[in-house]
Write an enzyme that holds these catalytic residues in place. Structure first.
Site, PDB file in Angstrom:
ATOM      1  CE  LYS A  15      -2.191  -0.975   3.827  1.00  0.00           C
ATOM      2  NZ  LYS A  15      -1.536  -2.146   4.355  1.00  0.00           N
ATOM      3  NE  ARG A  90      -3.273  -0.865  10.790  1.00  0.00           N
ATOM      4  CZ  ARG A  90      -2.376  -0.293  10.008  1.00  0.00           C
ATOM      5  NH1 ARG A  90      -2.844   0.748   9.431  1.00  0.00           N
ATOM      6  NH2 ARG A  90      -1.409  -1.116   9.675  1.00  0.00           N
ATOM      7  NE  ARG A 127       7.847  -3.387   6.074  1.00  0.00           N
ATOM      8  CZ  ARG A 127       6.654  -2.748   6.051  1.00  0.00           C
ATOM      9  NH1 ARG A 127       6.138  -2.369   5.056  1.00  0.00           N
ATOM     10  NH2 ARG A 127       6.181  -2.632   7.253  1.00  0.00           N
ATOM     11  NE  ARG A 158       7.042  -0.556  10.021  1.00  0.00           N
ATOM     12  CZ  ARG A 158       5.911  -0.611   9.477  1.00  0.00           C
ATOM     13  NH1 ARG A 158       5.690   0.070   8.324  1.00  0.00           N
ATOM     14  NH2 ARG A 158       4.936  -0.847   9.973  1.00  0.00           N
ATOM     15  NE  ARG A 169       2.768  -4.692  11.290  1.00  0.00           N
ATOM     16  CZ  ARG A 169       3.915  -4.806  10.647  1.00  0.00           C
ATOM     17  NH1 ARG A 169       5.178  -5.105  10.808  1.00  0.00           N
ATOM     18  NH2 ARG A 169       3.768  -3.988   9.215  1.00  0.00           N
TER      19      ARG A 169
HETATM   20  P1  ADP Z   1       1.702  -1.736   8.070  1.00  0.00           P
HETATM   21  O1  ADP Z   1       2.862  -2.024   7.673  1.00  0.00           O
HETATM   22  O2  ADP Z   1       1.242  -2.813   9.108  1.00  0.00           O
HETATM   23  O3  ADP Z   1       0.394  -1.482   7.165  1.00  0.00           O
HETATM   24  P2  ADP Z   1       1.598   0.918   9.149  1.00  0.00           P
HETATM   25  O4  ADP Z   1       3.203   1.575   8.880  1.00  0.00           O
HETATM   26  O5  ADP Z   1       0.486   1.251   8.399  1.00  0.00           O
HETATM   27  O6  ADP Z   1       2.101  -0.771   8.969  1.00  0.00           O
HETATM   28  O7  ADP Z   1       1.260   1.063  10.829  1.00  0.00           O
HETATM   29  C1  ADP Z   1       2.066   0.653  11.693  1.00  0.00           C
HETATM   30  C2  ADP Z   1       1.295   0.740  12.930  1.00  0.00           C
HETATM   31  O8  ADP Z   1       1.032   1.778  13.431  1.00  0.00           O
HETATM   32  C3  ADP Z   1       0.194  -0.356  13.265  1.00  0.00           C
HETATM   33  O9  ADP Z   1       0.727  -1.708  13.486  1.00  0.00           O
HETATM   34  C4  ADP Z   1      -0.532   0.379  14.300  1.00  0.00           C
HETATM   35  O10 ADP Z   1       0.017   0.087  15.621  1.00  0.00           O
HETATM   36  C5  ADP Z   1      -0.291   1.707  13.987  1.00  0.00           C
HETATM   37  N1  ADP Z   1      -1.406   2.256  13.136  1.00  0.00           N
HETATM   38  C6  ADP Z   1      -1.179   2.951  11.904  1.00  0.00           C
HETATM   39  N2  ADP Z   1      -2.603   3.240  11.321  1.00  0.00           N
HETATM   40  C7  ADP Z   1      -3.568   2.905  12.357  1.00  0.00           C
HETATM   41  C8  ADP Z   1      -4.768   3.052  12.481  1.00  0.00           C
HETATM   42  N3  ADP Z   1      -5.520   3.763  11.278  1.00  0.00           N
HETATM   43  N4  ADP Z   1      -5.586   2.615  13.471  1.00  0.00           N
HETATM   44  C9  ADP Z   1      -4.725   2.106  14.629  1.00  0.00           C
HETATM   45  N5  ADP Z   1      -3.508   1.917  14.538  1.00  0.00           N
HETATM   46  C10 ADP Z   1      -2.713   2.401  13.434  1.00  0.00           C
END
Ligand code: ADP
Length: 233
Positions: A15, A90, A127, A158, A169
């Site tokens: 994404k 989410r 990654r 990360r 996750r």
């Molecule tokens: P991913 O690679 O899992 O899509 P992101 O970079 O989008 O990771 O998000 C990393 C973390 O930030 C998530 O695991 C969560 O803890 C938090 N997070 C990000 N966006 C949201 C959201 N919309 N609602 C709740 N937590 C979020």
């Protein structure tokens, strides 16, 4: 009409990469809630300190906090002509709140990126991310300690990409975020694409999906207003 796009899909579906690319092409902001939270952690703000504990466990930050962050961000001038949201909504509560934030704006286009789970685990555990600008660097762009191709910053794993947290996750994705496909899939502006392809192919499919969903919207297909909030006509 503005391109108001949300990208659905599990962690590791691509994404962020695709949103960044399309946003650059269209000259609209890519709004990544993960990036916003990581920046808050980096700046050691109150929100950042609280979010860090949750993110390191792979869990979700509370809906109220996230809805507040996104509401504020979508209200800024640069998001008035369109935006691409990555990582939000989410949960169904976030999706419902987003429908409220969209009142008076062009309707949302929704693209779900589908990738099998074994491929996700492989991608996430290999990654790297730039510790300076947040750029995602897939395997091949360098090992930890190598430099970011964009800004020269250090590439690192990360904190939440360790295998244990990745599995958590994915579990949380299945329980909280996958139901969003049901929330959106009957809208005429919903499309799915295959994310288990090269980034260039996925990008081409994404553009095609956006065009197809956008033309339905321009034609004023019935049903969109009727299904806002997930209620079927
Ligand atoms: P991913 O690679 O899992 O899509 P992101 O970079 O989008 O990771 O998000 C990393 C973390 O930030 C998530 O695991 C969560 O803890 C938090 N997070 C990000 N966006 C949201 C959201 N919309 N609602 C709740 N937590 C979020």
């Amino acid at each position: 009409m503005s391109l108001n796009l949300i990208m659905l899909g599990p962690p590791g579906a691509g994404k962020g990469t695709q949103a960044e690319r399309l946003a650059r092409n269209r000259g609209i902001p890519k709004i990544s809630t993960g990036d916003i939270l990581r920046e808050a952690v980096h700046e050691d703000t109150e929100v950042g300190r609280r979010a860090k504990v949750i993110m390191d466990r792979g869990e979700l930050v509370g809906d109220d906090v996230m809805i507040g962050i996104v509401g504020e961000r979508l209200g800024r001038t640069d998001a008035q002509g369109g935006f691409i949201l990555d990582g939000f909504p989410r949960t169904v509560a976030q999706a419902t709140a987003l429908d409220g934030l969209m009142i008076g704006r062009d309707p949302l286009l929704v693209v779900d990126i589908i990738v099998p789970e074994d491929e996700l685990v492989r991608r996430l555990s290999t990654r790297l991310i730039c510790s300076n600008c947040g750029h995602n660097a897939p395997l091949g762009d360098g090992q930890p300690g190598a430099k970011c191709p964009l800004c020269g910053g250090e590439l690192v794993q990360r904190a939440d990409d360790s295998q244990k947290v990745v599995l958590e996750r994915l579990k949380i994705y299945r329980a909280n975020t996958k139901p969003l496909v049901d929330f959106y899939h009957l809208r005429p502006t919903f499309r799915s694409i295959n994310g288990a392809q090269s980034p260039d192919r996925v990008a081409a499919d994404l553009v095609a999906a956006v065009e197809a969903a956008g033309s339905v919207r321009r034609a004023g297909a019935p049903g969109l207003d009727d299904v806002v909030g997930g209620v079927l006509p």
